[in-house]
Design an enzyme around this catalytic site. Structure first.
Site, PDB file in Angstrom:
ATOM      1  N   TYR A   1       1.038  -1.158   0.017  1.00  0.00           N
ATOM      2  CA  TYR A   1       0.027  -0.202   0.188  1.00  0.00           C
ATOM      3  C   TYR A   1       0.973   1.210   0.057  1.00  0.00           C
ATOM      4  O   TYR A   1       0.522   2.318  -0.594  1.00  0.00           O
ATOM      5  CB  TYR A   1      -1.106   0.057   1.260  1.00  0.00           C
TER       6      TYR A   1
ATOM      7  N   ASP B   1      -8.555  19.237 -24.804  1.00  0.00           N
ATOM      8  CA  ASP B   1      -9.814  19.470 -24.555  1.00  0.00           C
ATOM      9  C   ASP B   1     -10.168  19.355 -22.799  1.00  0.00           C
ATOM     10  O   ASP B   1     -10.829  19.868 -22.299  1.00  0.00           O
ATOM     11  CB  ASP B   1     -11.191  18.878 -25.248  1.00  0.00           C
TER      12      ASP B   1
ATOM     13  N   ASP C   1       2.607  19.936 -21.018  1.00  0.00           N
ATOM     14  CA  ASP C   1       1.560  18.657 -21.120  1.00  0.00           C
ATOM     15  C   ASP C   1       2.366  18.062 -21.879  1.00  0.00           C
ATOM     16  O   ASP C   1       2.338  18.065 -23.211  1.00  0.00           O
ATOM     17  CB  ASP C   1       0.375  19.436 -21.709  1.00  0.00           C
TER      18      ASP C   1
ATOM     19  N   ALA D   1       2.232  14.737 -22.824  1.00  0.00           N
ATOM     20  CA  ALA D   1       1.819  13.472 -23.332  1.00  0.00           C
ATOM     21  C   ALA D   1       2.582  12.800 -24.230  1.00  0.00           C
ATOM     22  O   ALA D   1       2.814  11.472 -24.448  1.00  0.00           O
ATOM     23  CB  ALA D   1       0.437  13.606 -23.664  1.00  0.00           C
TER      24      ALA D   1
ATOM     25  N   LYS E   1       0.026   7.742 -23.623  1.00  0.00           N
ATOM     26  CA  LYS E   1       0.517   8.010 -24.790  1.00  0.00           C
ATOM     27  C   LYS E   1       2.100   7.854 -24.865  1.00  0.00           C
ATOM     28  O   LYS E   1       2.674   6.447 -25.147  1.00  0.00           O
ATOM     29  CB  LYS E   1       0.607   9.582 -25.285  1.00  0.00           C
TER      30      LYS E   1
ATOM     31  N   HIS F   1     -20.017  15.471 -28.948  1.00  0.00           N
ATOM     32  CA  HIS F   1     -19.783  14.319 -29.881  1.00  0.00           C
ATOM     33  C   HIS F   1     -19.942  13.101 -29.401  1.00  0.00           C
ATOM     34  O   HIS F   1     -20.012  11.970 -29.990  1.00  0.00           O
ATOM     35  CB  HIS F   1     -18.554  14.796 -30.428  1.00  0.00           C
TER      36      HIS F   1
HETATM   37  N1  F0G Z   1      -3.050  16.264 -22.978  1.00  0.00           N
HETATM   38  C1  F0G Z   1      -2.865  15.862 -24.157  1.00  0.00           C
HETATM   39  C2  F0G Z   1      -2.403  16.541 -24.971  1.00  0.00           C
HETATM   40  C3  F0G Z   1      -3.835  14.625 -24.527  1.00  0.00           C
HETATM   41  O1  F0G Z   1      -3.796  14.115 -25.946  1.00  0.00           O
HETATM   42  C4  F0G Z   1      -4.637  14.069 -23.390  1.00  0.00           C
HETATM   43  C5  F0G Z   1      -5.428  12.896 -24.050  1.00  0.00           C
HETATM   44  C6  F0G Z   1      -4.721  14.407 -22.233  1.00  0.00           C
HETATM   45  C7  F0G Z   1      -4.069  15.241 -22.059  1.00  0.00           C
HETATM   46  C8  F0G Z   1      -5.479  13.719 -21.243  1.00  0.00           C
HETATM   47  O2  F0G Z   1      -4.844  12.428 -20.979  1.00  0.00           O
HETATM   48  O3  F0G Z   1      -6.385  10.800 -21.697  1.00  0.00           O
HETATM   49  O4  F0G Z   1      -4.788  10.131 -19.835  1.00  0.00           O
HETATM   50  O5  F0G Z   1      -6.682  11.813 -19.197  1.00  0.00           O
HETATM   51  N2  F0G Z   1      -5.754  12.409 -25.215  1.00  0.00           N
HETATM   52  C9  F0G Z   1      -6.451  11.502 -25.860  1.00  0.00           C
HETATM   53  C10 F0G Z   1      -6.578  11.497 -27.305  1.00  0.00           C
HETATM   54  C11 F0G Z   1      -7.631  11.091 -25.077  1.00  0.00           C
HETATM   55  O6  F0G Z   1      -7.273  10.708 -27.929  1.00  0.00           O
HETATM   56  O7  F0G Z   1      -6.042  12.427 -27.925  1.00  0.00           O
HETATM   57  P1  F0G Z   1      -5.756  11.236 -20.335  1.00  0.00           P
END
Ligand code: F0G
Length: 453
Positions: free
Chosen positions: A67, A120, A210, A212, A253, A445
């Site tokens: 834990y 988004d 950010d 990702a 990602k 959407h």
């Molecule tokens: N930032 C970016 C640039 C993203 O593309 C995403 C997610 C997130 C944050 C949020 O991360 O999904 O782990 O909570 N993008 C996915 C897409 C959903 O299909 O582009 P998450």
């Protein structure tokens, strides 16, 4: 070529056209409502859809499920700290959880966040904290056809104006999304990042990444930015993290895992504030809503993702698909990035007006003809109509995103996508649009129901 071979395979569903026609009717032409086993090639997202390596699976077996204070956490923390240079690392179950925790801890209601483009969920989490999200994409981003290499950059002039202007004192953070997903998966140059960091420092505003798709951004920097040709993607990524004050990351990602994310910070006080919220809402600070095995697989994925041979092949397969698509007579947002291709549906279907959703028409056609699932990024996603269906607001472009899962599909799968698009382009004028019959007030959407016009 692929720097790996296939050890485990998963059958993909092969369906008939009749089955797909039935399925589309059943889900009211909303592809989010299809069952995945009705989809042959799923290009809806590159998030959490990658294939694990043998080394990641082995790392997962080493997972320590204690834990608190698990060995997995310390391995994960050391790997991320080495990559980013940030002393404070907090795991979170995915990117949007990291966003919520960081923004709730950093932002006061009424403040402003500036970005090259907010994704988004990032925008939603800024707004949920009672703040305003402003996008400042560079002017080059507006030309979909130009091949300039860094169309993901922030508009530095606009950033300077915002920071020095009347609203300047309200700016609580600048977020650089690398690569810029909302802006067509385009990369940010190190020069742009450095200048943004200088401006932020001068105005005492934290700069956050950010991150990702940090490795894909780093790859494109080594390909296209002067002075970086001799650097490895890992070196570029390390430098990028060190230019910022912290990051949030969806490891679904460029962590090449099915679930996972983290926050990295320089500021100990902010980190402590985030940690308190993390413990209350995600899990204890040494697991953050994840299993020990997830932390170990994420750490391994973060090492594999900057391998030049992996990134070179990922860029190559995206370029391969891009070429197939161009030859099919379909324009894409140029130049192709690594994680997705954005098809210009508005140009393919000039006879379909924005409020009949040319992007959605192309998405449905890709499914009907080829069992391929994609995502509309046009007026269904960003537009607005009045009660009678007359347009009030339309999107700037009518696009369809083909997201490319990591290490999952081969060139022959993508050739099938190319052939399907070729067939659609040949009879483009016979494809019709859609009208909405039912929708929800936000993020429509996902839940919308439609009917062919
Ligand atoms: N930032 C970016 C640039 C993203 O593309 C995403 C997610 C997130 C944050 C949020 O991360 O999904 O782990 O909570 N993008 C996915 C897409 C959903 O299909 O582009 P998450």
């Amino acid at each position: 070529m692929e720097p790996y071979r296939i050890k485990v395979v998963e059958p993909i569903p092969i369906t008939t056209r009749e089955q797909r026609e039935e399925a589309l009717k059943r889900v009211h032409y909303n592809l989010f409502d299809l069952r995945a086993d009705e989809v042959t090639i799923d290009l809806l997202s590159d998030s959490g859809t990658g294939a694990l390596s043998a080394a990641q699976l082995a790392a997962g077996m080493e997972g320590d499920e204690s834990y608190a204070g698990s060995r997995s956490f310390y391995r994960f923390r050391d790997t991320v700290a080495e990559l980013t240079g940030y002393p404070h690392i907090l795991p979170a179950h995915q990117g949007r959880a990291a966003e919520r925790i960081l923004f709730s801890s950093l932002l006061e209601p009424g403040s402003i966040v500036l970005s090259n483009t907010h994704f988004d969920t990032t925008r939603a989490n800024v707004e949920l904290a009672g703040c305003q999200a402003r996008d400042l994409p560079c002017p080059q981003a507006r030309n979909l056809d130009s091949e300039e290499p860094f169309k993901g950059n922030i508009d530095l002039e606009a950033l300077r104006r915002e920071l020095a202007g009347a609203d300047g004192p309200k700016v609580a953070a600048v977020v650089m999304t690398i690569t810029n997903n909302g802006g067509g998966g385009q990369p940010v140059s190190m020069e742009n990042l450095r200048q943004a960091a200088d401006l932020c420092r001068r105005h005492g505003v934290p700069l956050l990444l950010d991150a990702a798709r940090f490795a894909e951004n780093a790859w494109l920097v080594t390909r296209h930015e002067a002075g970086y040709q001799d650097r490895t993607p890992r070196q570029v990524a390390e430098e990028a993290f060190r230019l910022a004050d912290g990051c949030m990351m969806s490891a679904k990602k460029d962590g090449i895992v099915h679930i996972g994310g983290f926050i990295g910070l320089k500021d100990p006080e902010l980190a402590e504030k985030c940690e308190r919220l993390l413990i209350a809402t995600e899990g204890f600070a040494t697991y953050g809503g994840l299993a020990g095995r997830d932390l170990d697989m994420m750490a391994q994925g973060l090492l594999e993702v900057t391998e030049p041979s992996y990134l070179a092949e990922r860029a190559d397969i995206a370029a391969h698909l891009a070429q197939r698509v161009r030859v099919a007579g379909v324009d894409i947002l140029e130049p192709p990035g690594l994680h997705a291709l954005y098809l210009n549906a508005g140009r393919l279907f000039p006879h379909i007006p924005a409020h009949h959703y040319p992007g959605h028409a192309l998405s449905c056609q890709l499914y009907l003809e080829g069992g391929i699932r994609s995502a509309e990024l046009g007026s269904l996603y960003l537009g607005e109509e009045d009660e009678d269906g007359n347009p009030v607001k339309s999107a700037p472009y009518e696009l369809v995103r083909l997201a490319l899962p990591r290490r999952v599909y081969t060139r022959s799968h993508y050739d099938h996508v190319g052939r399907t698009l070729e067939g659609i382009a040949k009879k483009a004028e016979s494809v019709g649009g859609f009208r909405i019959v039912d929708q929800s007030p936000i993020l429509r959407h996902f839940r919308v129901k439609l009917q062919p016009v």
